[in-house]
Design a protein around this motif. Structure first.
Motif, PDB file in Angstrom:
ATOM      1  N   SER A  88       0.834  -1.201   0.000  1.00  0.00           N
ATOM      2  CA  SER A  88       0.000   0.000   0.000  1.00  0.00           C
ATOM      3  C   SER A  88       0.868   1.249   0.000  1.00  0.00           C
ATOM      4  CB  SER A  88      -0.925   0.022   1.219  1.00  0.00           C
ATOM      5  OG  SER A  88      -1.627   1.242   1.262  1.00  0.00           O
ATOM      6  N   TYR A  89       1.045   1.817  -1.176  1.00  0.00           N
ATOM      7  CA  TYR A  89       1.833   3.045  -1.250  1.00  0.00           C
ATOM      8  C   TYR A  89       1.114   4.197  -0.549  1.00  0.00           C
ATOM      9  CZ  TYR A  89      -1.082   4.128  -5.334  1.00  0.00           C
ATOM     10  OH  TYR A  89      -2.131   4.368  -6.179  1.00  0.00           O
ATOM     11  N   VAL A  90      -0.186   4.063  -0.344  1.00  0.00           N
ATOM     12  CA  VAL A  90      -0.933   5.081   0.401  1.00  0.00           C
ATOM     13  C   VAL A  90      -0.397   5.176   1.832  1.00  0.00           C
ATOM     14  CG1 VAL A  90      -3.214   5.720   1.294  1.00  0.00           C
ATOM     15  CG2 VAL A  90      -2.982   4.859  -1.052  1.00  0.00           C
ATOM     16  N   HIS A  91      -0.069   4.023   2.425  1.00  0.00           N
ATOM     17  CA  HIS A  91       0.499   4.026   3.781  1.00  0.00           C
ATOM     18  C   HIS A  91       1.866   4.697   3.812  1.00  0.00           C
ATOM     19  CE1 HIS A  91      -2.344   0.561   4.689  1.00  0.00           C
ATOM     20  NE2 HIS A  91      -2.755   1.599   5.389  1.00  0.00           N
ATOM     21  N   ILE A  92       2.641   4.547   2.749  1.00  0.00           N
ATOM     22  CA  ILE A  92       3.935   5.228   2.667  1.00  0.00           C
ATOM     23  C   ILE A  92       3.695   6.726   2.494  1.00  0.00           C
ATOM     24  CG2 ILE A  92       6.080   5.463   1.344  1.00  0.00           C
ATOM     25  CD1 ILE A  92       5.816   2.800   2.915  1.00  0.00           C
ATOM     26  N   ASN A  93       2.813   7.082   1.567  1.00  0.00           N
ATOM     27  CA  ASN A  93       2.485   8.483   1.318  1.00  0.00           C
ATOM     28  C   ASN A  93       2.014   9.177   2.603  1.00  0.00           C
ATOM     29  OD1 ASN A  93       1.727  10.539  -1.073  1.00  0.00           O
ATOM     30  ND2 ASN A  93       0.141  10.651   0.499  1.00  0.00           N
ATOM     31  N   ASP A  94       1.168   8.498   3.357  1.00  0.00           N
ATOM     32  CA  ASP A  94       0.581   9.109   4.548  1.00  0.00           C
ATOM     33  C   ASP A  94       1.448   8.964   5.795  1.00  0.00           C
ATOM     34  OD1 ASP A  94      -1.463   9.898   2.934  1.00  0.00           O
ATOM     35  OD2 ASP A  94      -2.922   8.466   3.714  1.00  0.00           O
ATOM     36  N   GLY A  95       2.566   8.242   5.683  1.00  0.00           N
ATOM     37  CA  GLY A  95       3.526   8.162   6.774  1.00  0.00           C
ATOM     38  C   GLY A  95       3.235   7.131   7.836  1.00  0.00           C
ATOM     39  N   SER A  96       2.281   6.240   7.597  1.00  0.00           N
ATOM     40  CA  SER A  96       1.972   5.235   8.620  1.00  0.00           C
ATOM     41  C   SER A  96       2.879   4.011   8.545  1.00  0.00           C
ATOM     42  CB  SER A  96       0.504   4.814   8.544  1.00  0.00           C
ATOM     43  OG  SER A  96       0.193   4.272   7.281  1.00  0.00           O
TER      44      SER A  96
END
Length: 130
Positions: A88-96
């Motif tokens: 999940s690149y969204v988790h990387i983007n959002d810093g989680s």
């Protein structure tokens, strides 16, 4: 459009921290959430940038997947899986979630690194097909 081209355009959209966001696909100049295809959008998360770069539009039913978007989305997810304990690149983007080999990178730098890996891989795969 080739996947590497979509990814390169998307990376350029979020390369400047002023045009990058977290927690939503896109924001307007006031920081309010908007769809990535809104004419008032001025900053984007990684997914929103892929949507914009691929030319996807939000339809009445809320669907916005295009073939170009889906290929770029899949390529970024695969790159993320290589660099982090998630796809999940969204988790990387959002810093989680942090990158495995680069745990000290801030989220903006981390998502750019994921884009770089995805672009490099996409270009390699595209040249191998020829």
């Amino acid at each position: 459009m080739l996947t590497s081209e979509v990814l390169t355009k998307a990376r350029a959209i979020v390369a400047d921290p002023a045009t990058w966001t977290q927690g939503t696909l896109a924001r307007d100049k006031d920081g309010t959430w908007v769809q990535f295809d809104s004419p008032t959008a001025v900053c984007y998360c990684a997914a929103g940038a892929i949507g914009k770069a691929s030319g996807a539009v939000v339809k009445e039913d809320g669907d916005w997947d295009s073939e170009e978007y889906q290929r770029a989305n899949d390529a970024l997810a695969k790159a993320c899986f290589k660099l982090a304990p998630t796809s999940s690149y969204v988790h990387i983007n959002d810093g989680s979630i942090k990158l495995t080999d680069f745990p000290d990178l801030e989220p903006h730098d981390a998502i750019l690194k994921v884009f770089d890996h995805a672009i490099k891989t996409a270009k390699f795969m595209e040249t191998e097909r020829v």
